[in-house]
Design an enzyme around this catalytic site. Structure first.
Site, mmCIF file in Angstrom:
data_model
loop_
_atom_site.group_PDB
_atom_site.id
_atom_site.type_symbol
_atom_site.label_atom_id
_atom_site.label_comp_id
_atom_site.label_asym_id
_atom_site.label_seq_id
_atom_site.Cartn_x
_atom_site.Cartn_y
_atom_site.Cartn_z
ATOM 1 N N SER A 7 3.704 -5.987 0.080
ATOM 2 C CA SER A 7 4.707 -4.943 -0.086
ATOM 3 C C SER A 7 6.039 -5.397 0.488
ATOM 4 O O SER A 7 6.143 -5.700 1.679
ATOM 5 C CB SER A 7 4.267 -3.658 0.615
ATOM 6 N N HIS A 30 4.462 -6.069 -4.571
ATOM 7 C CA HIS A 30 4.341 -4.611 -4.553
ATOM 8 C C HIS A 30 5.686 -4.004 -4.190
ATOM 9 O O HIS A 30 6.244 -4.288 -3.125
ATOM 10 C CB HIS A 30 3.272 -4.181 -3.538
ATOM 11 N N ASP A 32 7.658 -0.594 -3.538
ATOM 12 C CA ASP A 32 7.510 0.821 -3.207
ATOM 13 C C ASP A 32 8.803 1.572 -3.488
ATOM 14 O O ASP A 32 9.832 1.295 -2.877
ATOM 15 C CB ASP A 32 7.140 0.982 -1.726
ATOM 16 N N MET A 34 10.553 5.209 -3.342
ATOM 17 C CA MET A 34 10.405 6.524 -2.715
ATOM 18 C C MET A 34 11.681 7.337 -2.914
ATOM 19 O O MET A 34 12.786 6.796 -2.801
ATOM 20 C CB MET A 34 10.139 6.374 -1.215
ATOM 21 N N HIS A 63 5.151 0.840 -7.517
ATOM 22 C CA HIS A 63 4.462 2.057 -7.071
ATOM 23 C C HIS A 63 5.501 3.167 -6.919
ATOM 24 O O HIS A 63 6.321 3.143 -5.998
ATOM 25 C CB HIS A 63 3.759 1.744 -5.746
ATOM 26 N N MET A 65 6.538 6.531 -5.811
ATOM 27 C CA MET A 65 6.273 7.687 -4.944
ATOM 28 C C MET A 65 7.425 8.658 -5.141
ATOM 29 O O MET A 65 8.230 8.913 -4.239
ATOM 30 C CB MET A 65 6.147 7.237 -3.489
ATOM 31 N N MET A 136 -4.675 5.281 -1.826
ATOM 32 C CA MET A 136 -3.883 5.158 -0.595
ATOM 33 C C MET A 136 -4.804 5.275 0.624
ATOM 34 O O MET A 136 -5.580 6.224 0.734
ATOM 35 C CB MET A 136 -2.811 6.242 -0.539
ATOM 36 N N PHE A 142 5.641 5.683 4.627
ATOM 37 C CA PHE A 142 6.109 4.760 5.652
ATOM 38 C C PHE A 142 5.137 3.603 5.810
ATOM 39 O O PHE A 142 3.917 3.782 5.677
ATOM 40 C CB PHE A 142 6.259 5.471 7.004
ATOM 41 N N GLY A 144 3.323 0.405 8.061
ATOM 42 C CA GLY A 144 2.847 0.198 9.424
ATOM 43 C C GLY A 144 1.909 1.251 9.971
ATOM 44 O O GLY A 144 1.673 1.306 11.181
ATOM 45 N N ASP A 174 -3.940 0.506 -0.615
ATOM 46 C CA ASP A 174 -2.621 0.328 -0.019
ATOM 47 C C ASP A 174 -2.542 1.150 1.255
ATOM 48 O O ASP A 174 -2.680 2.365 1.228
ATOM 49 C CB ASP A 174 -1.557 0.787 -1.022
ATOM 50 N N GLY A 175 -2.325 0.446 2.383
ATOM 51 C CA GLY A 175 -2.113 1.142 3.643
ATOM 52 C C GLY A 175 -2.964 0.590 4.762
ATOM 53 O O GLY A 175 -4.186 0.711 4.717
ATOM 54 N N GLY A 196 1.719 -5.096 3.765
ATOM 55 C CA GLY A 196 3.131 -5.270 4.070
ATOM 56 C C GLY A 196 3.338 -6.026 5.352
ATOM 57 O O GLY A 196 3.547 -7.235 5.358
#
Length: 215
Positions: A7, A30, A32, A34, A63, A65, A136, A142, A144, A174-175, A196
């Site tokens: 990511s 990836h 993201d 948002m 992705h 969001m 997810m 966010f 981390g 993812d996550g 990420g």
């Protein structure tokens, strides 16, 4: 083979081209997106994706969001996305279906995404049509965050369905994916891992990518 999709949310945006080249050993990039509405954060959009497309031939895993993604999926396809994923929670079912149809009409791959509180059954209307399902393993918005191991039964249930129907559908998580959680995801049935900070904070990025592929 397990695919790795780093990511760029964890990249240095002042040196984004450099940081994309640093993950050349990965399979996907990836991206993201948002909007500050669907998730409580704002990241990047269409102009940045166009710029990324100019500096890499890697597969761009975008992705979204964002709320009501049907409004923008064609523009993201035109900007260079190879795969566009939309959240099932982001609109009414008929509009999610329309978004999938628009992505396919552009000749690109389409996917759907499930937030942690969404049950695996939410994939049922779409699983025969999409090329990827993303589960997810943190609350989106966010980077981390801590990995949510309680999402693994959902991953396993979707993997079972993909196998039973013999579908050419990838299963992505993812996550919180890191060296200590990647094998858990793989064992549950995921074949694409988004990571990420685990990638970008590594001293040796190619070695970390190899490590995340599992045993």
């Amino acid at each position: 083979m397990i695919k790795i999709s780093p990511s760029i949310l964890s990249a240095d945006f002042a040196n984004l081209e450099r940081d994309i080249h640093r993950i050349a050993d990965a399979d996907y990039v990836h991206v993201d997106v948002m909007d500050g509405v669907f998730v409580p954060n704002i990241s990047i959009g269409i102009p940045v994706l166009k710029s990324i497309r100019k500096v890499t031939d890697m597969f761009l895993d975008v992705h979204l969001m964002i709320t009501q993604p049907v409004r923008y999926v064609e523009e993201f396809c035109d900007a260079g996305a190879d795969l566009v994923t939309v959240h099932v929670e982001a609109d009414f079912p008929e509009n999610i279906q329309a978004a999938i149809d628009k992505i396919h009409a552009k000749g690109k791959k389409a996917g759907i995404v499930l937030k942690p509180k969404t049950t695996w059954e939410a994939v049922l209307p779409y699983i025969d049509q999409v090329e990827l399902i993303l589960v997810m393993t943190v609350e989106p918005g966010f980077g981390g965050q801590k990995f949510m191991a309680d999402q693994m039964p959902k991953v396993a249930a979707i993997r079972k369905l993909i196998n039973e129907r013999n579908l050419a559908c990838e299963l992505e998580v993812d996550g919180g994916v890191a060296p200590d959680t990647c094998q858990t995801c793989i064992d549950a049935g995921a074949n694409v891992l988004v990571a990420g900070s685990a990638v970008y904070k590594a001293e040796d990025i190619p070695a970390r990518i190899k490590e995340l592929r599992g045993k």
